[in-house]
Design a protein around this motif. Sequence first.
Motif, PDB file in Angstrom:
ATOM      1  N   LEU A 378       0.883  -1.001   0.204  1.00 51.11           N
ATOM      2  CA  LEU A 378      -0.149   0.188   0.365  1.00 51.11           C
ATOM      3  C   LEU A 378       0.914   1.473   0.131  1.00 51.11           C
ATOM      4  N   VAL A 379       1.875   1.378   0.508  1.00 46.98           N
ATOM      5  CA  VAL A 379       2.893   2.043   0.319  1.00 46.98           C
ATOM      6  C   VAL A 379       3.246   2.858  -0.327  1.00 46.98           C
ATOM      7  N   ALA A 380       3.651   1.632  -1.220  1.00 52.63           N
ATOM      8  CA  ALA A 380       4.429   1.023  -2.829  1.00 52.63           C
ATOM      9  C   ALA A 380       3.383   1.826  -3.990  1.00 52.63           C
ATOM     10  N   LYS A 381       2.195   2.046  -3.243  1.00 51.76           N
ATOM     11  CA  LYS A 381       1.113   1.661  -4.411  1.00 51.76           C
ATOM     12  C   LYS A 381       0.585   4.057  -3.705  1.00 51.76           C
ATOM     13  N   GLY A 382       1.402   4.605  -2.941  1.00 48.29           N
ATOM     14  CA  GLY A 382       0.940   5.868  -2.563  1.00 48.29           C
ATOM     15  C   GLY A 382      -0.368   6.012  -2.541  1.00 48.29           C
TER      16      GLY A 382
END
Length: 456
Positions: A378-382
């Motif tokens: 979820l962090v990697a997807k912004g």
Amino acid sequence: MKEILDAILSSDSTSADFANVKLPESYRAVTLHKDEEQMFAGLASRDKDPRKSLHLDDVPLPELGPGEALVAVMASAVNYNTVWSSIFEPVSTFGFLERYGRLSPLTKRHDLPYHVLGSDLAGVVLRTGAGVNAWKPGDEVVAHCLSVELESSDGHNDTMMDPEQRIWGFETNFGGLAQLALVKTNQLMPKPAHLTWEEAASPGLVNSTAYRQLVSQNGAGMKQGDNVLIWGASGGLGSYATQYALAGGATPICVVSSPEKADICRSMGAEAIIDRSAEGYRFWKDEQNQDPREWKRFGGRIRELTGGEDVDIVFEHPGRETFGASVYVTRKGGTIVTCASTSGFMHQYDNRYLWMSLKKIVGSHFANYREAWEANRLVAKGRIHPTLSRVYSLEQTGQASLDVHQNRHQGKVGVLCLAPEEGLGVRDAELRAKHLPSINLFRELDERSIQTSRDL
Ligand SMILES: NC(=O)c1ccc[n+]([C@@H]2O[C@H](COP(=O)([O-])OP(=O)(O)OC[C@H]3O[C@@H](n4cnc5c(N)ncnc54)[C@H](OP(=O)(O)O)[C@@H]3O)[C@@H](O)[C@H]2O)c1
């Protein structure tokens, strides 16, 4: 170490370059010393100063075992477990290392007279041990802090249930507050490409913990429309819980202790905010007795903010000081989900409010492999953003830990390890540009509050 850093900073280094880079015999690391375990004996917790117990030492490079990776650490972060370790509370972490050391000749490496701390990292894989195929030298990674042996079937459904479950860099050695770190490769995850090293290193532990505690079916299993009471809503865990509530269609009711922290929650998008200092809740009349009238006043304030509704979920971690109130204000059938007891672990609450109203208390601890992976994704997807407010050097880790100990920080506090400066490591500028205001939110509000206190 210079050769390693040059390879990381160069844009055309290959995996072979990293595999051939010469490894140093020793590296710089933030350590505790076993012979100082008693240094704070007799002092109150608040008077125990992490700057005195945390050292920056040269330590020997540990031998790489099967299934492990040696990682060059560009950045790490301070977690509350760094504070617990540094004040030797509730127990000295050297007991963890001794117990782990008794398990096998390989784990014996961890039982040393010094403890390299740190449960977060962002960096680059330098070497992998026997049996590792999924990761290779040169991979840019973050590491979550779940260390498990997985030899028992108990942990095969939910890796947090492994009887040999430990938090890396807290209950094991060779942690992330150092130039190099040793992890099991199952801890590795891809570094979010749009973040700097220090931003990427900051969510790991708290983000994964908040994900399991609030979102996962192993925790509270939050759903759309839930009212979620979040203690410390701008702190390490709370700043992620607030984001998860907002992103998941729930309504966070954010509890904080200052107007600056209330501003942060508002900027994240929360509307229901309680400043516990301004409103002066005193849930304890004295050391032994709580004040149910104060629980009621607190519950009344929540209803004012929700249009008369009670909370479906309480995101608990302060523990003794707030737990009685948390149980009281939860709605019939609701869930109090707890992962910590910062203010004391012997909780007291009125059980009549629990059983008569069919409420549940759920214990939650870190996150299993999959939950940590989902949280990082979820962090990697912004979708979820780092809440980094301030960055320190490795030398200043003691001061950074003192700030967290004294609750003077916002969100997360980062530490530069090998990274010579902030702002490096961004590989996806386009995704970053899209989310820049959210990524910088905590940093900007922190800078603004420093400026305001200078002006006063
Ligand atoms: N089990 C796990 O896996 C796990 C994982 C991460 C953290 N933890 C534990 O969870 C706790 C919080 O960690 P964190 O990283 O969120 O720390 P943090 O960054 O210090 O944030 C905690 C926040 O809680 C609030 N708080 C502190 N004492 C309180 C009290 N007596 N009453 C009400 N609110 C209080 C404060 O916010 P305000 O002052 O603004 O109200 C503080 O900012 C620590 O004990 C940590 O060790 C456990």
